[in-house]
Design a protein around this motif. Structure first.
Motif, PDB file in Angstrom:
ATOM      1  N   MET A 202       0.820  -1.217   0.000  1.00 20.58           N
ATOM      2  CA  MET A 202       0.000   0.000   0.000  1.00 20.58           C
ATOM      3  C   MET A 202       0.855   1.269   0.000  1.00 20.58           C
ATOM      4  O   MET A 202       0.521   2.264  -0.644  1.00 20.58           O
ATOM      5  CB  MET A 202      -0.866  -0.032   1.276  1.00 20.58           C
ATOM      6  CG  MET A 202      -1.796   1.126   1.467  1.00 20.58           C
ATOM      7  SD  MET A 202      -2.485   1.146   3.158  1.00 20.58           S
ATOM      8  CE  MET A 202      -3.521  -0.286   3.192  1.00 20.58           C
ATOM      9  N   GLY A 203       1.968   1.215   0.730  1.00 21.14           N
ATOM     10  CA  GLY A 203       2.810   2.411   0.863  1.00 21.14           C
ATOM     11  C   GLY A 203       4.278   2.040   0.878  1.00 21.14           C
ATOM     12  O   GLY A 203       4.679   1.050   0.266  1.00 21.14           O
ATOM     13  N   LEU A 204       5.065   2.849   1.596  1.00 20.23           N
ATOM     14  CA  LEU A 204       6.514   2.624   1.689  1.00 20.23           C
ATOM     15  C   LEU A 204       7.142   2.509   0.306  1.00 20.23           C
ATOM     16  O   LEU A 204       7.981   1.626   0.071  1.00 20.23           O
ATOM     17  CB  LEU A 204       6.843   1.358   2.490  1.00 20.23           C
ATOM     18  CG  LEU A 204       6.437   1.290   3.957  1.00 20.23           C
ATOM     19  CD1 LEU A 204       6.949   0.002   4.589  1.00 20.23           C
ATOM     20  CD2 LEU A 204       6.971   2.477   4.741  1.00 20.23           C
ATOM     21  N   ARG A 205       6.727   3.403  -0.608  1.00 15.39           N
ATOM     22  CA  ARG A 205       7.293   3.341  -1.962  1.00 15.39           C
ATOM     23  C   ARG A 205       8.816   3.496  -1.880  1.00 15.39           C
ATOM     24  O   ARG A 205       9.332   4.293  -1.104  1.00 15.39           O
ATOM     25  CB  ARG A 205       6.707   4.451  -2.832  1.00 15.39           C
ATOM     26  CG  ARG A 205       5.185   4.440  -2.897  1.00 15.39           C
ATOM     27  CD  ARG A 205       4.629   3.485  -3.891  1.00 15.39           C
ATOM     28  NE  ARG A 205       4.858   3.900  -5.257  1.00 15.39           N
ATOM     29  CZ  ARG A 205       4.651   3.103  -6.309  1.00 15.39           C
ATOM     30  NH1 ARG A 205       4.245   1.859  -6.119  1.00 15.39           N
ATOM     31  NH2 ARG A 205       4.847   3.556  -7.524  1.00 15.39           N
ATOM     32  N   GLY A 206       9.517   2.717  -2.677  1.00 16.56           N
ATOM     33  CA  GLY A 206      10.984   2.751  -2.652  1.00 16.56           C
ATOM     34  C   GLY A 206      11.584   1.696  -1.743  1.00 16.56           C
ATOM     35  O   GLY A 206      12.754   1.364  -1.853  1.00 16.56           O
ATOM     36  N   TYR A 352       2.019   9.909   3.590  1.00 16.08           N
ATOM     37  CA  TYR A 352       2.208   9.644   5.022  1.00 16.08           C
ATOM     38  C   TYR A 352       1.030   8.795   5.542  1.00 16.08           C
ATOM     39  O   TYR A 352       1.215   7.914   6.375  1.00 16.08           O
ATOM     40  CB  TYR A 352       2.285  10.959   5.818  1.00 16.08           C
ATOM     41  CG  TYR A 352       3.659  11.634   5.767  1.00 16.08           C
ATOM     42  CD1 TYR A 352       4.573  11.467   6.795  1.00 16.08           C
ATOM     43  CD2 TYR A 352       4.025  12.429   4.696  1.00 16.08           C
ATOM     44  CE1 TYR A 352       5.823  12.077   6.757  1.00 16.08           C
ATOM     45  CE2 TYR A 352       5.266  13.043   4.642  1.00 16.08           C
ATOM     46  CZ  TYR A 352       6.159  12.865   5.678  1.00 16.08           C
ATOM     47  OH  TYR A 352       7.392  13.456   5.634  1.00 16.08           O
ATOM     48  N   TYR A 353      -0.167   9.091   5.041  1.00 18.16           N
ATOM     49  CA  TYR A 353      -1.362   8.357   5.473  1.00 18.16           C
ATOM     50  C   TYR A 353      -1.225   6.861   5.156  1.00 18.16           C
ATOM     51  O   TYR A 353      -1.474   6.004   5.990  1.00 18.16           O
ATOM     52  CB  TYR A 353      -2.589   8.948   4.767  1.00 18.16           C
ATOM     53  CG  TYR A 353      -3.917   8.402   5.215  1.00 18.16           C
ATOM     54  CD1 TYR A 353      -4.490   8.798   6.413  1.00 18.16           C
ATOM     55  CD2 TYR A 353      -4.609   7.483   4.423  1.00 18.16           C
ATOM     56  CE1 TYR A 353      -5.723   8.298   6.824  1.00 18.16           C
ATOM     57  CE2 TYR A 353      -5.835   6.983   4.819  1.00 18.16           C
ATOM     58  CZ  TYR A 353      -6.389   7.399   6.019  1.00 18.16           C
ATOM     59  OH  TYR A 353      -7.605   6.904   6.413  1.00 18.16           O
ATOM     60  N   ARG A 354      -0.764   6.565   3.925  1.00 19.27           N
ATOM     61  CA  ARG A 354      -0.590   5.152   3.550  1.00 19.27           C
ATOM     62  C   ARG A 354       0.599   4.536   4.292  1.00 19.27           C
ATOM     63  O   ARG A 354       0.548   3.401   4.742  1.00 19.27           O
ATOM     64  CB  ARG A 354      -0.379   5.031   2.033  1.00 19.27           C
ATOM     65  CG  ARG A 354      -1.668   5.163   1.227  1.00 19.27           C
ATOM     66  CD  ARG A 354      -1.424   5.006  -0.264  1.00 19.27           C
ATOM     67  NE  ARG A 354      -0.772   6.163  -0.857  1.00 19.27           N
ATOM     68  CZ  ARG A 354       0.479   6.209  -1.256  1.00 19.27           C
ATOM     69  NH1 ARG A 354       1.245   5.139  -1.161  1.00 19.27           N
ATOM     70  NH2 ARG A 354       0.990   7.308  -1.781  1.00 19.27           N
TER      71      ARG A 354
END
Ligand SMILES: Cc1cc2nc3c(=O)[nH]c(=O)nc-3n(C[C@H](O)[C@H](O)[C@H](O)COP(=O)(O)OP(=O)(O)OC[C@H]3O[C@@H](n4cnc5c(N)ncnc54)[C@H](O)[C@@H]3O)c2cc1C
Length: 380
Positions: A202-206, A352-354
């Protein structure tokens, strides 16, 4: 308690702030789009010593005590979580077991390269059938002459894409339950070890997680990390140390969300005035600031207990629980203050939300932290 910050730490914190503001903040959107942290940025972080925060100085690290590490994590937590995840996993679960339990030969062989970030560390405990119930892992390690043979599958392993050194947990004696689990150092190029599949998140791209497969994977006997049968204890201790670090990262991220929200509330006008003048918006901001300040004190307190040599099991669990849940509430209000823009990828609070969501899940869910706290209270 006195949390006064020595001058050498203040200098380090200033350096970290300058680094994140100059190297990460300008490219947050690119990181989101490319799902990649540029190698040059990671190399600069390595040159600053950010990959060796707690590795002892004699092995090339900064050898920081936990309170200093928490302060650095708080600084790092302000910036893009994908970048912070790579460093946090490496400095936390990725290298802690080798630092704490490694033989002198193992420390000399691995820590200097891990301290500079030339080698990245990962920690492989979770399996498709064993998450919160980590004692039920199925991956096995069988001794054959001067080798260990590993078989099994791990999943959700952060840093797997780039890691050179993996701390892997496997069952060496199935008759002994959690006392039959041991830890191993597995190099990326071990025979029979493959990174089988990346798992989009969902997040933490990279920052990326992947599945690891061990098929008759052979490693030398001397890659056993710590005594045979002590792997489960090692895993729990490593995760416990990481809890305060994650808490501190959440405090930094929450603080950044407050600042972004204050800026937005000052410049966004509705009904002929900045929304910052509406008391309901001020109420959100006040709650965000008060809760973050309380979480910060708990993180510092737990870090100082660890530095004083206390186990701080309950306090570390409380820190992870309180800081991650606080961050969740703060970032939710940050999105609310941004209105429709908060739901759009053009503004930072959206990622930040994800990114906040995972902090209540990995390295022990909120429910598991509550169990740890309650068991400690009940003397179990
Ligand atoms: C992005 C990401 C990165 C990760 N990185 C790593 C890594 O580097 N290395 C690694 O080893 N693992 C890693 N993990 C795994 C992570 O630690 C686990 O996902 C986590 O511990 C939860 O396990 P699970 O997903 O199997 O959930 P489950 O254990 O199946 O839990 C599902 C739900 O049940 C609840 N639950 C479970 N048991 C109880 C109980 N006794 N009482 C009450 N509620 C309970 C949980 O709290 C949760 O709400 C990562 C996961 C993600 C998503």
């Amino acid at each position: 308690m006195d949390f006064s910050i020595p001058a050498e730490w203040t200098d380090l914190l200033r350096t970290v702030r300058e680094f994140t503001e100059q190297e990460i903040e300008p490219i947050w959107r690119k990181i989101e789009d490319d799902d990649e942290i540029p190698a040059a940025v990671l190399a600069k972080a390595g040159a600053l010593g950010l990959f060796g925060l707690t590795i002892p100085e004699e092995y090339g690290g900064l050898g920081l005590p936990m309170l200093a590490k928490a302060l650095v994590y708080e600084e790092l937590g302000r910036t893009h979580a994908g970048f912070v995840s790579i460093i946090g996993t490496h400095c936390g679960i990725g290298t802690t077991a080798i630092t704490n339990l490694g033989s002198e030969e193992q420390k000399r062989a691995y820590l200097p390269m891990l301290a500079t970030g030339e080698w990245i560390g990962a920690f492989a405990l979770t399996e498709p059938g064993a998450g919160s119930d980590a004692a039920s892992i199925a991956t096995s390690a069988t001794r054959r002459g001067d080798r260990w043979i590993l078989n099994g599958t791990k999943h959700f392993i952060t840093n797997a894409r780039m890691a050179k050194v993996f701390t892997v947990f496997a069952v060496t004696d199935r008759t002994k339950g959690s006392k039959g689990i041991s830890a191993f150092i597995v190099p990326r190029d071990a025979n029979g070890f493959t990174i089988s599949r990346f798992q989009p998140t969902m997040g933490l791209r990279g920052s990326h997680v992947a599945e690891l497969v061990f098929e008759n994977c052979e490693i030398p006997a001397e890659n056993l990390l710590g005594p045979e049968g002590l792997g489960y204890t090692t895993a729990l201790k490593t995760l416990a140390q990481g809890r305060v670090g994650i808490g501190a990262r959440c405090v930094g991220a929450a603080q950044r969300c407050i600042e972004l929200s204050v800026d937005y509330a000052r410049q966004r006008k509705q009904f002929g005035k900045p929304i910052a003048e509406f008391q309901l918006i001020q109420g959100h901001l006040a709650e965000m600031a008060a809760e973050t300040a309380a979480a910060r004190q708990l993180a510092y307190y737990s870090a100082s207990l660890l530095d004083a040599g206390k186990a701080a099991r309950r306090e570390a669990a409380m820190t992870k629980l309180v800081c991650t849940e606080t961050y969740g509430r703060v970032v939710d209000k940050a999105v609310q203050i941004h209105g429709g823009m908060g739901y759009c990828k053009d503004v930072q609070v959206e990622h930040y939300y994800r990114d906040a969501r995972i902090t209540r899940i990995y390295e022990g869910t909120s429910e598991i932290q509550k169990l740890i706290i309650a068991r400690d209270l009940l003397g179990e």
